[in-house]
Enzyme design. Sequence first.
Site, PDB file in Angstrom:
ATOM      1  N   SER A   7       0.901  -1.305   0.014  1.00 62.73           N
ATOM      2  CA  SER A   7       0.188   0.296   0.071  1.00 62.73           C
ATOM      3  C   SER A   7       0.841   1.148  -0.045  1.00 62.73           C
ATOM      4  O   SER A   7       1.718   1.519   0.991  1.00 62.73           O
ATOM      5  CB  SER A   7      -0.920  -0.099   1.291  1.00 62.73           C
ATOM      6  OG  SER A   7      -1.366   1.299   1.525  1.00 62.73           O
ATOM      7  N   HIS A  32      -1.450  -1.449  -4.069  1.00 64.00           N
ATOM      8  CA  HIS A  32      -2.710  -1.123  -3.237  1.00 64.00           C
ATOM      9  C   HIS A  32      -2.619   0.389  -3.271  1.00 64.00           C
ATOM     10  O   HIS A  32      -1.922   0.870  -2.660  1.00 64.00           O
ATOM     11  CB  HIS A  32      -2.695  -1.847  -1.866  1.00 64.00           C
ATOM     12  CG  HIS A  32      -3.849  -1.814  -1.121  1.00 64.00           C
ATOM     13  ND1 HIS A  32      -5.086  -2.741  -1.295  1.00 64.00           N
ATOM     14  CD2 HIS A  32      -4.370  -0.886  -0.311  1.00 64.00           C
ATOM     15  CE1 HIS A  32      -6.106  -2.171  -0.552  1.00 64.00           C
ATOM     16  NE2 HIS A  32      -5.579  -1.589   0.139  1.00 64.00           N
ATOM     17  N   ASP A  34      -4.961   3.362  -1.813  1.00 68.64           N
ATOM     18  CA  ASP A  34      -5.871   3.805  -0.777  1.00 68.64           C
ATOM     19  C   ASP A  34      -6.399   5.033  -1.197  1.00 68.64           C
ATOM     20  O   ASP A  34      -5.742   6.029  -1.016  1.00 68.64           O
ATOM     21  CB  ASP A  34      -5.416   3.646   0.668  1.00 68.64           C
ATOM     22  CG  ASP A  34      -5.118   2.373   1.225  1.00 68.64           C
ATOM     23  OD1 ASP A  34      -6.007   1.732   1.079  1.00 68.64           O
ATOM     24  OD2 ASP A  34      -4.091   1.834   1.377  1.00 68.64           O
ATOM     25  N   MET A  36      -9.070   7.712  -0.501  1.00 71.32           N
ATOM     26  CA  MET A  36     -10.026   8.414   0.617  1.00 71.32           C
ATOM     27  C   MET A  36     -10.627   9.636   0.426  1.00 71.32           C
ATOM     28  O   MET A  36      -9.671  10.572  -0.048  1.00 71.32           O
ATOM     29  CB  MET A  36      -9.037   8.152   1.802  1.00 71.32           C
ATOM     30  CG  MET A  36      -8.394   6.984   2.240  1.00 71.32           C
ATOM     31  SD  MET A  36      -7.678   6.900   3.969  1.00 71.32           S
ATOM     32  CE  MET A  36      -6.725   5.368   3.987  1.00 71.32           C
ATOM     33  N   HIS A  65      -8.449   0.592  -3.704  1.00 69.94           N
ATOM     34  CA  HIS A  65      -9.645   0.434  -2.421  1.00 69.94           C
ATOM     35  C   HIS A  65     -10.016   1.733  -2.335  1.00 69.94           C
ATOM     36  O   HIS A  65      -9.624   2.884  -1.776  1.00 69.94           O
ATOM     37  CB  HIS A  65      -8.478  -0.080  -1.507  1.00 69.94           C
ATOM     38  CG  HIS A  65      -9.351   0.116  -0.165  1.00 69.94           C
ATOM     39  ND1 HIS A  65      -8.591  -0.310   1.068  1.00 69.94           N
ATOM     40  CD2 HIS A  65     -10.578   0.001   0.205  1.00 69.94           C
ATOM     41  CE1 HIS A  65      -9.363  -0.301   1.938  1.00 69.94           C
ATOM     42  NE2 HIS A  65     -10.800  -0.181   1.440  1.00 69.94           N
ATOM     43  N   MET A  67     -12.384   4.081  -0.814  1.00 70.63           N
ATOM     44  CA  MET A  67     -13.116   4.713   0.833  1.00 70.63           C
ATOM     45  C   MET A  67     -13.836   5.826   0.262  1.00 70.63           C
ATOM     46  O   MET A  67     -13.226   6.929   0.999  1.00 70.63           O
ATOM     47  CB  MET A  67     -11.890   4.462   1.697  1.00 70.63           C
ATOM     48  CG  MET A  67     -11.631   3.122   2.288  1.00 70.63           C
ATOM     49  SD  MET A  67     -10.009   3.156   2.990  1.00 70.63           S
ATOM     50  CE  MET A  67      -8.908   3.113   1.546  1.00 70.63           C
ATOM     51  N   MET A 136     -11.382  -5.868   6.066  1.00 72.01           N
ATOM     52  CA  MET A 136     -10.565  -5.005   6.478  1.00 72.01           C
ATOM     53  C   MET A 136     -10.199  -5.426   8.006  1.00 72.01           C
ATOM     54  O   MET A 136     -11.176  -5.784   8.827  1.00 72.01           O
ATOM     55  CB  MET A 136     -11.421  -3.578   6.862  1.00 72.01           C
ATOM     56  CG  MET A 136     -11.401  -2.795   5.527  1.00 72.01           C
ATOM     57  SD  MET A 136      -9.992  -2.245   4.779  1.00 72.01           S
ATOM     58  CE  MET A 136      -9.015  -1.384   5.758  1.00 72.01           C
ATOM     59  N   ASP A 174      -6.610  -6.633   4.766  1.00 74.80           N
ATOM     60  CA  ASP A 174      -6.115  -5.116   4.721  1.00 74.80           C
ATOM     61  C   ASP A 174      -5.934  -4.658   5.949  1.00 74.80           C
ATOM     62  O   ASP A 174      -6.911  -4.312   6.674  1.00 74.80           O
ATOM     63  CB  ASP A 174      -6.796  -4.357   3.783  1.00 74.80           C
ATOM     64  CG  ASP A 174      -6.332  -2.846   3.423  1.00 74.80           C
ATOM     65  OD1 ASP A 174      -5.101  -2.675   3.918  1.00 74.80           O
ATOM     66  OD2 ASP A 174      -7.000  -2.086   2.696  1.00 74.80           O
TER      67      ASP A 174
END
Length: 221
Positions: A7, A32, A34, A36, A65, A67, A136, A174
């Site tokens: 990540s 990965h 992230d 957000m 991913h 979010m 998660m 994760d």
Amino acid sequence: MTIVAPSILSADFAALGRDIALVEQAGAQWLHLDIMDGHFVPNLTIGPAVVQSIRPRTGLFLDAHLMLENPENYLETFARAGADLLCVHLETLRTPAAVLRQIKALGKKAGLAVNPDKKFADVRPYLSELDLVLFMSVWPGFAGQKFIPAVLPEIQQCREYIKASQLPVDIEIDGGINRETAGQALNAGANVLAAGSAIYRSADPAAEVKYYLAARPAEVV
Ligand code: DX5
Ligand code: ZN
């Protein structure tokens, strides 16, 4: 083969190209990402422009991913930016099956992520539409948190179900992955390890990638 998905949340964003090349050369298969939005989670990270800049710099499979609140509004943007897998949070979806079909219609792999309070039964209805389930093992939002072991029995049930039904679905874990918790996750049935601080905050990130690549479940089920 264990899939390792470093990540970049724990990478040096001012030297992102270097930090991506480092894990790619060490043999990681996925990256990965992230994403957000400051609404679904109390943190802001990267958006489509960064994904677009990463895409031509690496051959790694880009595991996005998401979010985000209302992720359906951003799927096309991240698909165009070059993500290979779009993973949406069940908690953000009003019509999960429709959103998963939207991802497939964009020609991308579809993932469904769940927070640590969810059960295998929450994802089971969608398994036939999915390429990946992401459990998660911390509350989403920040790197460097402590692993929540309550997800392990859910992963185990998910693996047993996928195996019995012969579904081609990956199980990613994760959050809080380190040498100890990675072993527990693999034993429970995860086959994709997302890891941020364990890789990028270590003195030798390449050695950590190689360690996780070679990690196997203790008992081959
Ligand atoms: C947290 C993110 C994770 C994070 C993991 O919301 O989804 O991918 O980067 O970081 P570590 O591995 O440090 O727990
Ligand atoms: Zn993540």
